[in-house]
Design an enzyme around this catalytic site. Sequence first.
Site, PDB file in Angstrom:
ATOM      1  N   CYS A 131       0.616  -1.060   0.386  1.00 18.09           N
ATOM      2  CA  CYS A 131      -0.089   0.407  -0.539  1.00 18.09           C
ATOM      3  C   CYS A 131       0.583   1.611  -0.201  1.00 18.09           C
ATOM      4  O   CYS A 131       0.568   2.127  -1.373  1.00 18.09           O
ATOM      5  CB  CYS A 131      -0.916   0.082   0.764  1.00 18.09           C
ATOM      6  SG  CYS A 131      -0.447  -0.250   2.827  1.00 18.09           S
ATOM      7  N   HIS A 152      -0.142   7.473   5.413  1.00 16.29           N
ATOM      8  CA  HIS A 152       0.723   6.494   5.108  1.00 16.29           C
ATOM      9  C   HIS A 152       0.993   6.736   3.254  1.00 16.29           C
ATOM     10  O   HIS A 152       1.291   6.167   2.853  1.00 16.29           O
ATOM     11  CB  HIS A 152       0.030   5.361   4.677  1.00 16.29           C
ATOM     12  CG  HIS A 152      -0.299   4.397   6.179  1.00 16.29           C
ATOM     13  ND1 HIS A 152      -0.348   3.240   6.144  1.00 16.29           N
ATOM     14  CD2 HIS A 152       0.153   4.934   7.120  1.00 16.29           C
ATOM     15  CE1 HIS A 152      -1.087   2.056   7.703  1.00 16.29           C
ATOM     16  NE2 HIS A 152      -0.659   3.571   8.216  1.00 16.29           N
TER      17      HIS A 152
END
Length: 156
Positions: free
Chosen positions: A51, A101
């Site tokens: 990811c 993130h």
Amino acid sequence: MKPNIILILTEELRSDFLGYTGNKDSETPFLDKLANESVTFLNHFTVHSKCVPSRTSLFSGRYPHVGGHRTLGIFLRKGEINLAEILKNNGYYNAITQKNHVIEEKILMDYFNEFWSASNKKKGVEKEHNKSLPAYPQIPGNKYADNYVQDRKSVS
């Protein structure tokens, strides 16, 4: 007038799970409505199986290996051109919800005006929201979301 831009990044959600892509078993009325009033991308792929590298590519426009973002935990750093910076520099009001993130936390607020997160402990945020439930009123209609919110209320 500039168009509104909403970029939704999810965890492990295939597009064929959504109602507007034809899934008859999935109830996603709010995403279906948003998709029907928006531009959506149905033919896309990720440049990395993890990811964080995939997200840094989306935000930087570069392959993960070009900026050294080959694995988890290596976020975009100061000096790396990114989508949030470009949007903010062109007058957009940027907000990010839940997890980042993508961009190093120490420079996150250089590119975003708001960061909404249930576990947000950051300082120096223009608007900081540290609530375990969304600040917007719940809109009934999706039994899965309704059950999740109800479960969260019973934990509080």
